[in-house]
Design a protein around this motif. Structure first.
Motif, PDB file in Angstrom:
ATOM      1  N   VAL A   1       0.909  -1.317   0.056  1.00  0.00           N
ATOM      2  CA  VAL A   1       0.017   0.093   0.120  1.00  0.00           C
ATOM      3  C   VAL A   1       0.764   1.163  -0.145  1.00  0.00           C
ATOM      4  O   VAL A   1       1.842   1.187   0.720  1.00  0.00           O
ATOM      5  CB  VAL A   1      -1.226   0.028   1.299  1.00  0.00           C
ATOM      6  CG1 VAL A   1      -1.624   1.257   1.436  1.00  0.00           C
ATOM      7  CG2 VAL A   1      -1.536  -1.238   1.188  1.00  0.00           C
ATOM      8  N   GLU A   2       0.539   1.937  -1.046  1.00  0.00           N
ATOM      9  CA  GLU A   2       1.448   3.276  -1.249  1.00  0.00           C
ATOM     10  C   GLU A   2       0.597   4.447  -0.508  1.00  0.00           C
ATOM     11  O   GLU A   2      -0.610   4.676  -1.136  1.00  0.00           O
ATOM     12  CB  GLU A   2       1.789   3.463  -2.419  1.00  0.00           C
ATOM     13  CG  GLU A   2       2.981   4.524  -2.827  1.00  0.00           C
ATOM     14  CD  GLU A   2       3.114   4.610  -4.309  1.00  0.00           C
ATOM     15  OE1 GLU A   2       3.489   3.739  -4.914  1.00  0.00           O
ATOM     16  OE2 GLU A   2       2.394   5.790  -4.797  1.00  0.00           O
ATOM     17  N   LEU A   3       1.123   5.304   0.201  1.00  0.00           N
ATOM     18  CA  LEU A   3       0.285   6.391   0.919  1.00  0.00           C
ATOM     19  C   LEU A   3       1.016   7.752   0.734  1.00  0.00           C
ATOM     20  O   LEU A   3       2.091   7.604  -0.026  1.00  0.00           O
ATOM     21  CB  LEU A   3       0.210   6.191   2.419  1.00  0.00           C
ATOM     22  CG  LEU A   3      -0.640   4.733   2.926  1.00  0.00           C
ATOM     23  CD1 LEU A   3      -0.124   4.592   4.318  1.00  0.00           C
ATOM     24  CD2 LEU A   3      -2.091   5.000   2.339  1.00  0.00           C
ATOM     25  N   GLY A   4       0.453   8.787   1.321  1.00  0.00           N
ATOM     26  CA  GLY A   4       1.184  10.079   1.228  1.00  0.00           C
ATOM     27  C   GLY A   4       0.487  10.977   0.152  1.00  0.00           C
ATOM     28  O   GLY A   4       0.840  11.909   0.317  1.00  0.00           O
ATOM     29  N   TYR A   5      -0.545  10.716  -0.069  1.00  0.00           N
ATOM     30  CA  TYR A   5      -1.494  11.893  -0.792  1.00  0.00           C
ATOM     31  C   TYR A   5      -2.272  12.854   0.128  1.00  0.00           C
ATOM     32  O   TYR A   5      -2.560  13.759  -0.565  1.00  0.00           O
ATOM     33  CB  TYR A   5      -2.650  11.034  -1.788  1.00  0.00           C
ATOM     34  CG  TYR A   5      -1.761  10.109  -2.790  1.00  0.00           C
ATOM     35  CD1 TYR A   5      -1.282  10.668  -3.833  1.00  0.00           C
ATOM     36  CD2 TYR A   5      -1.583   8.780  -2.681  1.00  0.00           C
ATOM     37  CE1 TYR A   5      -0.544   9.982  -4.723  1.00  0.00           C
ATOM     38  CE2 TYR A   5      -1.012   7.993  -3.219  1.00  0.00           C
ATOM     39  CZ  TYR A   5      -0.579   8.599  -4.535  1.00  0.00           C
ATOM     40  OH  TYR A   5       0.096   7.994  -5.326  1.00  0.00           O
ATOM     41  N   VAL A   6      -2.414  12.581   0.957  1.00  0.00           N
ATOM     42  CA  VAL A   6      -3.396  13.525   1.984  1.00  0.00           C
ATOM     43  C   VAL A   6      -2.367  13.844   3.401  1.00  0.00           C
ATOM     44  O   VAL A   6      -2.916  14.379   4.230  1.00  0.00           O
ATOM     45  CB  VAL A   6      -4.574  13.174   2.576  1.00  0.00           C
ATOM     46  CG1 VAL A   6      -5.502  12.986   1.230  1.00  0.00           C
ATOM     47  CG2 VAL A   6      -4.295  11.846   3.141  1.00  0.00           C
ATOM     48  N   LYS A   7      -1.099  14.118   3.190  1.00  0.00           N
ATOM     49  CA  LYS A   7      -0.046  14.388   4.308  1.00  0.00           C
ATOM     50  C   LYS A   7      -0.398  15.876   4.338  1.00  0.00           C
ATOM     51  O   LYS A   7       0.067  16.660   3.704  1.00  0.00           O
ATOM     52  CB  LYS A   7       1.183  13.907   3.893  1.00  0.00           C
ATOM     53  CG  LYS A   7       2.238  14.304   5.166  1.00  0.00           C
ATOM     54  CD  LYS A   7       2.063  13.301   6.358  1.00  0.00           C
ATOM     55  CE  LYS A   7       3.224  13.874   7.494  1.00  0.00           C
ATOM     56  NZ  LYS A   7       2.881  13.363   8.468  1.00  0.00           N
ATOM     57  N   LYS A   8      -0.863  16.195   5.705  1.00  0.00           N
ATOM     58  CA  LYS A   8      -0.918  17.957   5.899  1.00  0.00           C
ATOM     59  C   LYS A   8      -0.164  18.258   7.008  1.00  0.00           C
ATOM     60  O   LYS A   8       0.082  19.405   7.237  1.00  0.00           O
ATOM     61  CB  LYS A   8      -2.376  18.023   6.467  1.00  0.00           C
ATOM     62  CG  LYS A   8      -3.423  17.880   5.322  1.00  0.00           C
ATOM     63  CD  LYS A   8      -4.795  17.670   5.637  1.00  0.00           C
ATOM     64  CE  LYS A   8      -5.301  16.838   6.590  1.00  0.00           C
ATOM     65  NZ  LYS A   8      -5.698  15.633   6.077  1.00  0.00           N
ATOM     66  N   GLY A   9       0.617  17.285   7.714  1.00  0.00           N
ATOM     67  CA  GLY A   9       1.464  17.704   8.890  1.00  0.00           C
ATOM     68  C   GLY A   9       0.596  18.146  10.105  1.00  0.00           C
ATOM     69  O   GLY A   9       1.086  19.244  10.758  1.00  0.00           O
ATOM     70  N   ILE A  10      -0.265  17.609  10.390  1.00  0.00           N
ATOM     71  CA  ILE A  10      -1.435  17.892  11.550  1.00  0.00           C
ATOM     72  C   ILE A  10      -0.546  18.091  12.982  1.00  0.00           C
ATOM     73  O   ILE A  10      -0.470  19.034  13.628  1.00  0.00           O
ATOM     74  CB  ILE A  10      -2.380  17.289  11.790  1.00  0.00           C
ATOM     75  CG1 ILE A  10      -3.394  17.366  10.549  1.00  0.00           C
ATOM     76  CG2 ILE A  10      -3.312  17.478  13.013  1.00  0.00           C
ATOM     77  CD1 ILE A  10      -4.718  16.733  10.591  1.00  0.00           C
ATOM     78  N   GLU A  11       0.371  17.245  13.164  1.00  0.00           N
ATOM     79  CA  GLU A  11       1.148  17.145  14.356  1.00  0.00           C
ATOM     80  C   GLU A  11       2.245  18.176  14.381  1.00  0.00           C
ATOM     81  O   GLU A  11       2.257  19.099  15.540  1.00  0.00           O
ATOM     82  CB  GLU A  11       1.894  15.810  14.862  1.00  0.00           C
ATOM     83  CG  GLU A  11       0.824  14.804  15.101  1.00  0.00           C
ATOM     84  CD  GLU A  11       1.225  13.511  14.380  1.00  0.00           C
ATOM     85  OE1 GLU A  11       1.465  13.513  13.307  1.00  0.00           O
ATOM     86  OE2 GLU A  11       1.402  12.348  15.101  1.00  0.00           O
ATOM     87  N   ARG A  12       2.656  18.689  13.263  1.00  0.00           N
ATOM     88  CA  ARG A  12       3.610  20.073  13.433  1.00  0.00           C
ATOM     89  C   ARG A  12       2.684  21.167  13.715  1.00  0.00           C
ATOM     90  O   ARG A  12       3.266  22.022  14.379  1.00  0.00           O
ATOM     91  CB  ARG A  12       4.148  20.164  12.010  1.00  0.00           C
ATOM     92  CG  ARG A  12       5.398  19.191  11.725  1.00  0.00           C
ATOM     93  CD  ARG A  12       5.615  19.210  10.038  1.00  0.00           C
ATOM     94  NE  ARG A  12       5.708  20.353   9.698  1.00  0.00           N
ATOM     95  CZ  ARG A  12       6.772  20.775   9.107  1.00  0.00           C
ATOM     96  NH1 ARG A  12       7.847  20.079   9.040  1.00  0.00           N
ATOM     97  NH2 ARG A  12       6.876  22.056   8.183  1.00  0.00           N
ATOM     98  N   ILE A  13       1.575  21.251  13.019  1.00  0.00           N
ATOM     99  CA  ILE A  13       0.883  22.417  13.253  1.00  0.00           C
ATOM    100  C   ILE A  13       0.218  22.510  14.681  1.00  0.00           C
ATOM    101  O   ILE A  13       0.163  23.787  15.502  1.00  0.00           O
ATOM    102  CB  ILE A  13      -0.511  22.370  12.378  1.00  0.00           C
ATOM    103  CG1 ILE A  13      -0.106  22.234  11.075  1.00  0.00           C
ATOM    104  CG2 ILE A  13      -1.248  23.518  12.382  1.00  0.00           C
ATOM    105  CD1 ILE A  13      -1.280  22.063   9.899  1.00  0.00           C
TER     106      ILE A  13
END
Lengths: 200, 361, 430, 151
Positions: free
Chosen positions: B38-50
């Motif tokens: 499974v290849e992911l990474g299309y909706v990475k927003k960085g919520i934890e960083r925010i």
């Protein structure tokens, strides 16, 4: 085989048959309890900025003055319809859904205390924060018009080349300074408490 | 054994069956799936960083927006985590109201997952029935919290709004309606021979593999693992909660676990409504410094928040472990392998109820 | 003792609202001043005596000796160069121009290495400018092009443009838009409503595209101009045309990048174009507090704003030939007087080598990079703190600098006058 | 206006094929689009079909605040849609970045930087009713007299 019977039973229910022949989508209505974009009531805004303080979305609400009248303005596309501004407003200026009603009924409040931190190593002393601060602008008109602070009553001012906080207790937590600091040197910690039943 | 042609079969990232973008890369021999990735990474927003450096009233909304389907549980876990740091205890009424909203959210999430599964196996009638039933649940959520998806209901020390007597009555009648409708739909699902063909014995996840790969939630409970975090939560304990476990370990079991959990949720809401006493819904209290690991059961499995706060209640460090992280891996490495048909790829994947937004944040 | 309304002798903003506390003839507190000005007001280190190189070693000498040596160097020179001037007041600059005329020197200021293209462009197409007060009171759109006011002119935004309440603006917070154009996301860009990231050297293209859009010829603009998408340019052009009063401030990103004065010319023409539809002004973000003043002084004394050569006996102005870098590149000067600036820190290496090779005198209160290139350095009173005078703000408004501290150090003007007198005496002696 | 044009306008406003793409949303808006499919709202009765195939779509619904993964993917996807086409931004994220529009973020809103957006539906998330009524009000306007206006 059993499933056929179930399917036949499913489709022979009178309700299914009536809905099949009289299929109608209910009109596209919004229920009254839906928490929509906050709307202004006829109450007067005292620009205490509690709504700006509590708002979790960037640039969603701003209290501005037009023709001498203060009022909060909500930007659609930024507002996330959380309704916290309605709960935080002490004057009941905003309303949406049932929030205002139950806020009054249950005496719900959101109260905050604030703490301003300035990063000494990045602050350039440009004065953007202290000029933009709405409370400062109220207290010291000279600051508002020319960036020159003449009063010691302001929340913060430029002193010895950097921003100095003089009266933290006057801060309303509206985050205007944070938004207008270009090198993120100023941070406002907002400690908010959710209370019920008026003052304790 | 003579090797026939090998095909590398990509599914996604835009696929009608997926609610969210992700890509499954399958190595197949004919229709037989050899391995999957499974290849992911299309909706990475960085919520934890925010989230870092922000107070609870902002992080709460960011936490909700980790996942739009199970938003209440993110709110629930985050708020209870900071409450535990600061020693805030929610009022009794608020604790039960939280459970009611959380279970409603779980119901709609499970119904949505089962809708997706039925849609994927092309049983559109049942899918639409389930989706319509979900609307009933959403109405109840909206009735209580004022919003359908991002409810923002739970705040430190209590909840945002109270449940009035007539609303409780409306909720009870809706629960009866849901129970009645759902038992019909389950009968359709249970007894449909074609459904059984597409579901039973497909996507087997053995108990050993599930334990080894740390499967969580309904995916693990369908393989006979008792790992429901609600068993440890005080409010749920007071309501007499016991997890639902099945042993078949296939697609069918996973769907049935979710169906049964919807019934369980209606039961929990009923007992919570019965236990609801008059009282305040907010207790106040401010967030203090500390750090904690806190977990609870999301619709998809165990959800863990690990966070550190400072003296002014700001979140300094935060890490979120969502249930879909192990589940997607389990699905790719255990369930998809040995699928007999390429058509089963999507149905197996959907049966594990993956949530990409949760996983990537 | 508190002194109010002291102008800050640092950058071109020339903030004249600084409040200074003085105890025992020392500055102990500075209010309303940014980090940069604060550092200047509170700086401690300075050169105490004139110094001179003798046999490769620095020796402390008297003012008499230092001025004698300077006068000797300058009067012996065939093609002396007088450079700097931006950190001192107009009165001293006047003496400097007299000195240049007296000895047939070439006089140039720091303008030559910062906003000289702006001046060339203004000479070509004019200058639709205004004072910062106008910008503050009227502008509802502020554009910073190729400059970073937060780092270089910290109080520019809060005092004159973005944040200060205008007389004709209801709500500065909402009614005023800020556009920042730069090659990287600078600090100033973070408070901007619209940030245009231009590829280095692409300012001319972007300006031309905006001109086309303002003219209503959007269809000739390609999808991407110097890394900027057309939709964004269109958005910016619409913002510009909708503004009631716009102000463009440009910095060295425009003047000293590829295209030089043509960039500025294009920017001015964009502003003229916009002036057909609305009101727009353009101003340069001048660096030193009195760099504009030198242009004024030289213009009313010699007719040209910078780079004037008196070697022919008349004022001769031909940038590219008489500007300081070109002159030093050709290794023409055989003596150099540096006043109130620091070429040693900013000039290209080859030119610095030449400055080091010829006899050089510096008049400056502090030891700096140029000291290493000098034969003589004469310390003076710090202009704007220990000596008064006239300085011109970046928009051309003259402001009286104040003297807030008593000092024994002579001012720039006194030193220069004594040099002129000494040279005249030498000439008379034959 | 010719009869044919009239017919085209009518047909276009009554038969809309929709594809949706999630460019970094929290999937709250996605499931609200999904909820529009439910018999409660039943968008198919208005002639709206959710295909999720860009090659046969008229309307592209965009949710999400544009994560960096989509930088090289959204534009080709948009180019695959045959004319006439419109893109509609659903929710706050494609409009402003919603709560994700912070200095630390990894997303790059708004989506209108990357492809032209014809209409925006604010809300976090918008209700299904709001989505349907916007698309319905948009449909007759956006495709009206397409052949004449494209010149």
């Amino acid at each position: 085989m059993l499933s056929f019977i179930y399917y036949i039973r499913e489709f022979l229910r009178p309700k299914w048959i009536t809905t099949f022949f009289t299929a109608r989508t209910p009109p596209l209505t919004t229920p009254p309890y839906f928490r929509d974009f906050p709307e202004l009531t006829d109450k007067e805004c005292t620009h205490c900025l509690a709504c700006m303080m509590i708002c979790p979305a960037p640039e969603a609400i701003i209290v501005t003055q037009h023709e001498g009248v203060w009022r909060p303005e909500i930007t659609k596309g930024h507002c996330i319809r959380c309704g916290l501004c309605i709960e935080a407003c002490p004057e009941d200026v905003l309303a949406s859904g049932r929030i205002l009603a139950y806020k009054k009924e249950e005496e719900l409040t959101l109260q905050g205390t604030f703490h301003i931190e300035i990063n000494q190593s990045t602050c350039m002393g440009c004065g953007n924060c202290s000029v933009a601060c709405p409370v400062n602008r109220e207290i010291d008109p000279a600051l508002r018009s020319s960036g020159t602070s003449t009063s010691d009553e302001v929340i913060m001012r430029i002193d010895t080349g950097q921003n100095k906080v003089l009266h933290e207790e006057k801060c309303t937590g509206c985050k205007t300074c944070e938004d207008n600091c270009s090198n993120k040197a100023i941070r406002v910690a907002r400690v908010v408490e959710a209370l019920q039943g008026g003052e304790e | 054994m003579k090797k026939t042609v090998d095909v590398s079969l990509p599914v996604g990232p835009m696929h009608p069956c997926f609610k969210e973008p992700c890509r499954i890369k399958c190595e197949t021999r004919g229709e037989y799936v050899l391995s999957a990735e499974v290849e992911l990474g299309y909706v990475k927003k960085g919520i934890e960083r925010i989230m870092r450096g922000r107070p609870w009233q902002e992080v709460m909304f960011l936490a909700e927006r980790v996942c739009g389907i199970c938003s209440v549980i993110h709110n629930f876990v985050f708020i209870e985590a900071v409450e535990n740091i600061s020693g805030i205890v929610p009022t009794e009424r608020a604790a039960f109201l939280r459970v009611i909203v959380n279970e409603l959210d779980r119901m709609q999430s499970h119904l949505l997952a089962n809708y997706s599964y039925c849609y994927t196996i092309e049983h559109e009638t049942l899918a639409m029935y389930l989706l319509n039933l979900r609307e009933t649940v959403m109405d109840q959520l909206e009735l209580i919290t004022g919003a359908r998806v991002t409810c923002a209901y739970i705040i430190p020390g209590g909840v945002r709004s109270d449940l009035s007597a007539e609303d409780a009555e409306r909720l009870r009648s809706a629960l009866d309606h849901i129970d009645a409708e759902l038992s019909r739909f389950i009968r359709i699902f249970e007894t449909g021979p074609l459904i059984a063909l597409r579901s039973k014995g497909v996507g087997i996840l053995t108990k050993e593999a599930a334990i080894e790969a740390h499967a969580v939630g309904p995916t693990a409970r369908a393989s006979g693992i008792d790992n429901d975090q609600r068993s440890t939560h005080p409010t749920y304990k007071a309501l007499g909660f016991s997890p639902i476990i099945r042993q078949e370990a296939d697609n069918y079991a996973r769907i049935m676990v979710r169906f049964e959990e919807v019934f369980q949720s209606t039961g929990l809401i009923r007992s919570a409504l019965a236990a609801l006493k008059e009282g305040p819904i907010r207790g106040g209290g401010t967030i203090k410094a500390g750090s904690i690991k806190y977990r609870n059961e999301a619709p998809r499995g165990e959800l863990l928040y690990e966070l550190t706060t400072d003296d002014y209640g700001r979140i300094l460090e935060i890490a979120i472990q969502t249930p879909s992280i192990p589940n997607i891996q389990v699905c790719a490495h255990e369930m998809l392998i040995d699928a007999q048909s390429a058509a089963d790829i999507t149905s197996i994947f959907i049966s594990s109820d993956p949530c990409i937004a949760c996983t990537e944040r | 003792m508190d002194i109010k309304d002291v102008p800050c002798p640092f950058c071109g903003c020339l903030c004249d609202d600084v409040k200074i506390q003085i105890e025992d003839n020392r500055i102990t507190g500075v209010e309303n001043c940014c980090t940069l000005g604060n550092a200047k007001f509170l700086s401690k280190s300075r050169l105490q005596h004139p110094i001179m190189r003798k046999d490769g070693k620095w020796v402390e000498v008297s003012y008499e000796e230092a001025i004698d040596e300077t006068a000797r160097i300058l009067s012996d020179a065939v093609r002396p160069l007088l450079y700097g001037w931006s950190g001192t007041v107009g009165e001293a600059q006047v003496v400097g121009v007299h000195l240049a005329e007296e000895i047939g020197a070439l006089i140039d200021s720091t303008t030559s290495v910062c906003h000289n293209p702006s001046i060339l462009a203004i000479q070509e197409v004019g200058h639709p400018g205004c004072t910062l007060g106008q910008v503050k009171n009227r502008a509802d759109l502020v554009i910073y092009w190729g400059c970073n006011p937060i780092e270089a002119h910290p109080r520019h935004m809060s005092r004159y443009t973005t944040y200060a309440d205008g007389y004709f603006i209801d709500n500065t917070a909402t009614d005023r838009k800020v556009i920042v154009v730069d090659i990287r996301r600078s600090d100033g860009a973070k408070v901007a409503d619209e940030f245009i990231q231009v590829k280095p050297g692409g300012d001319y293209l972007v300006l031309s595209a905006l001109r086309a859009m303002v003219r209503g010829k959007s269809d000739v603009v390609p999808d991407s101009v110097a890394g900027v998408k057309k939709v964004q340019l269109q958005r910016v052009a619409d913002l510009m045309m909708k503004a009631k009063f716009g102000a463009v401030f440009f910095g060295l990103g425009v003047t000293m990048s590829r295209g030089k004065y043509k960039n500025v010319r294009n920017a001015i023409e964009l502003v003229s174009e916009l002036n057909r539809k609305t009101k727009f002004t353009i101003s340069a973000m001048r660096g030193h507090f009195n760099v504009y003043g030198f242009n004024e002084v030289l213009t009313w004394m010699a007719g040209y704003p910078f780079a004037v050569d008196f070697s022919r006996g008349i004022a001769f102005y031909n940038p590219g030939e008489t500007s300081v870098i070109d002159l030093l590149e050709k290794k023409e000067p055989d003596a150099c007087l540096v006043v109130a600036s620091d070429p040693g820190a900013h000039f290209p290496k080859s030119t610095i080598e030449h400055i080091a090779a010829i006899p050089t005198v510096q008049i400056d209160p502090c030891v700096n990079a140029t000291t290493a290139l000098c034969q003589v350095q004469i310390p003076v009173a710090i202009t704007g703190i220990e000596s008064a005078g006239t300085a011109y703000r970046m928009d051309g408004v003259p402001i009286r600098m104040k003297k807030v501290l008593e000092t024994d150090f002579p001012t720039d003007q006194e030193i220069l006058e004594r040099i002129v007198t000494r040279i005249r005496e030498m000439r008379a002696d034959g | 206006m010719s009869m044919l044009q009239y017919l085209k306008n009518t047909v276009r406003s009554r038969s809309i094929h929709v594809a949706y793409v999630n460019v970094g949303s929290c999937n709250g808006c996605d499931i609200e689009i999904l909820a529009c499919l439910s018999p409660r709202y039943d968008i198919e009765q208005y002639g709206i079909y959710v295909h999720n195939n860009p090659r046969e779509a008229d309307v592209l619904l965009i949710t999400g605040a544009f994560s960096s993964q989509w930088e090289d993917k959204l534009k080709p996807l948009w180019d695959k849609i045959p004319h006439p086409k419109v893109a509609v931004a659903i929710g706050n994220c494609p409009i402003s970045g919603c709560v994700f529009n912070r200095p630390e973020t990894l997303v790059d809103p708004p989506v209108s930087k990357h492809i032209p957006i014809a209409a925006e539906i604010p809300g976090c998330p918008p209700r299904p009713t709001e989505i349907i009524s916007t698309i319905l009000s948009l449909a007759p306007i956006i495709f009206k007299d397409y052949e004449e206006t494209k010149k």
